[in-house]
Design an enzyme around this catalytic site. Sequence first.
Site, short mmCIF file in Angstrom:
data_model
loop_
_atom_site.label_atom_id
_atom_site.label_comp_id
_atom_site.label_asym_id
_atom_site.label_seq_id
_atom_site.Cartn_x
_atom_site.Cartn_y
_atom_site.Cartn_z
N ASP A 75 0.85 -1.20 0.00
CA ASP A 75 0.00 0.00 0.00
C ASP A 75 0.88 1.24 0.00
OD1 ASP A 75 -1.98 1.88 0.34
OD2 ASP A 75 -2.18 1.53 2.50
N ASP A 131 -4.20 3.89 2.74
CA ASP A 131 -5.62 3.61 2.92
C ASP A 131 -5.87 2.16 3.35
OD1 ASP A 131 -5.16 2.23 0.62
OD2 ASP A 131 -6.70 3.22 -0.58
N ASP A 165 -1.87 -1.21 -3.67
CA ASP A 165 -2.21 -0.47 -4.89
C ASP A 165 -1.10 -0.60 -5.93
OD1 ASP A 165 -0.27 1.36 -3.92
OD2 ASP A 165 -1.83 2.32 -2.71
N ASP A 199 -5.37 -10.66 -15.32
CA ASP A 199 -6.46 -11.59 -15.05
C ASP A 199 -7.62 -11.23 -15.98
OD1 ASP A 199 -8.01 -13.52 -13.46
OD2 ASP A 199 -6.56 -13.06 -11.88
N ASP A 210 -9.80 -16.57 -15.79
CA ASP A 210 -10.55 -17.02 -14.61
C ASP A 210 -11.64 -18.04 -15.01
OD1 ASP A 210 -11.03 -16.33 -11.72
OD2 ASP A 210 -13.03 -15.91 -12.49
N GLU A 232 -7.73 -21.07 -16.03
CA GLU A 232 -8.08 -21.73 -14.76
C GLU A 232 -9.23 -22.69 -15.05
OE1 GLU A 232 -9.50 -20.69 -10.21
OE2 GLU A 232 -10.42 -19.73 -11.93
N HIS A 272 -4.16 -17.30 -4.55
CA HIS A 272 -5.02 -16.50 -3.70
C HIS A 272 -6.29 -17.23 -3.25
CE1 HIS A 272 -6.74 -16.32 -7.63
NE2 HIS A 272 -7.83 -15.74 -7.16
N ASP A 273 -6.52 -18.42 -3.80
CA ASP A 273 -7.72 -19.20 -3.42
C ASP A 273 -7.39 -20.38 -2.52
OD1 ASP A 273 -9.40 -17.64 -5.02
OD2 ASP A 273 -9.03 -18.89 -6.79
#
Length: 573
Positions: free
Chosen positions: A30, A34, A38, A107, A207, A261, A333-334
């Site tokens: 970041d 915030d 990013d 992605d 995806d 995927e 990430h899953d």
Amino acid sequence: MSRRNAGGDDDHPWWKEAVVYQVYPKSFNDSDGDGIGDLAGLARRADYLDDLGVDAVWLCPVYGSPMADNGYDISDYRSIHPAYGDMDDWRQVRDVLHERDIRLVMDLVVNHTSDEHEWFRRSRREEDGYADYYHWREGEPDEPPNNWESIFGGPAWSYDEARGEWYLHLFDEKQPDLNWRNSAVREDVHGMMQWWLDEGVDGFRMDVINLISKTEGLPDGDPDAGLTGAEHFMNGPRVHDRLREMHDRVLDDRDLLVVGETPGASVADAREYVGPNGDGLSMVFQFEHVTVDHGDDKWTTADVPLAEFKEIIAKWQAGLADEGWNSVYLSNHDQPRMVSRFGDDGEYRRKSAKLLGTLTHTLQGTPFVYQGEEIGMTNAPFESPDELRDVEAKNYVERAVEHGEADCYEDIRETVEATARDNARTPMQWSDDTHAGFTDGEPWIECNPNYAEVNVERARSDPDSVLNYYRELIALRHERDLLVYGEFELLAPDDPDVFAYSRRLDGERGLIVLNVAADATSFDVPAEVDRDGLELVIANADDAPATVPATLDLDPYEARVYLTPSQEGGVGQ
Ligand code: GLC
């Protein structure tokens, strides 16, 4: 840093020789306090990626989105979510990566959009040309059109009051599925892909791309066959036509990494997706090895059965060896953190993280490193359901309590902690500063409390760290064609603790031995292995012998890679 992905010939494309690093932007870095990672934060870490030696970055979605599924619910494909920055920030990321010879793969989420996408708004109003952009069905508001289940739990249908009809969503109700039978949808998607290619992207990670085609008429699924309806939408009837069309119209003749995927895909399916005689995808992400510890669903898990795990890997290695290509991954990430799942995140955290990295970098296929894996990040504690952020985990907890499978969160906490996708999404641990150096603000999801010990800064200055071992593995991969292209053969398939295999390319040979157990063991090198000339090139123990003895005495989680010297110059010369 030497990199070999300058692009070769048709048989040796850059993406076969590459190591890809996956960035989950919300949790990476970041820059503006915030609490949300990013693009400017990512750009600042380009030197880190360069130093690690990776060849490409796969960037998870950064597009306009209401963030019901952290950006996998896209409301505008051609803009950047303001929390991540804007197109100039994106171009900055592209440029700083390209300046370092690191490619950028985006992605592509086109099985569904957000319900806040302009197309859905128009479709809901049945505007000219948009009425059939999604799967709409008439019916009574209390009776869904079929029995399909959502992958995130509950029915795959929601009733839309505005249109007075049901719409299909294989994921969250805020992720309506696009109707790929509609050629206008396909043209819009192709146009959007072209737009990103014109912006200079080097490929796409597609995806759940094997869910885009549904059986005509959307018939009921078999309620006793796992996820209800899956036989009507996984690897569906027209999926190959759709991908071939996309290939011919958009992707052909470009030097791209295209990875699909494909949950539920078998080796036979993958052979149809991948390669010049298939649909033209470079590779797929298959799921067999990351569901090996699942029971009826992902929330009933068991220990990883090594023999079965090895068999799955060996099957995929053989199945895509001559035609096609494998992706190699243990985390993303899953998935929960790989060291917690396949290794040991306690006493043997470093050792087992290195072992797992050794596995992914010495199989045939393209290794994918998920952010934090390279420092051995672990699963996190989620003491209360309020600490969960992921829609899937939150749904699970809510339903388990609602359906009486659990009286309270505490009853299922262990399962959640072992399984939740949030494990992979805690902030990247850069240092032992507040919030792991990820943000100056309040992070959107709590940091894993072990960041004081597990962090990049510390790993950098420690020669024995997981990070430095990954740097060596990646460099080795770049140096040796044997590790990229060599034929794989599983050794001692029934050994319950040791994962051993050989690699072979022209005159070169390799032997990889991994003790995937928390106990010491010994391993008799099978007679078919020629031990002569093999030299140790990397190991996660200091005292590993430099040549291959007839019997290897292995410490817990010990990993060794023996190769014959390179015939083209490089390691061992
Ligand atoms: C894929 C993504 C996952 C997302 C889902 C729906 O599996 O990897 O994060 O939730 O698709 O887009």
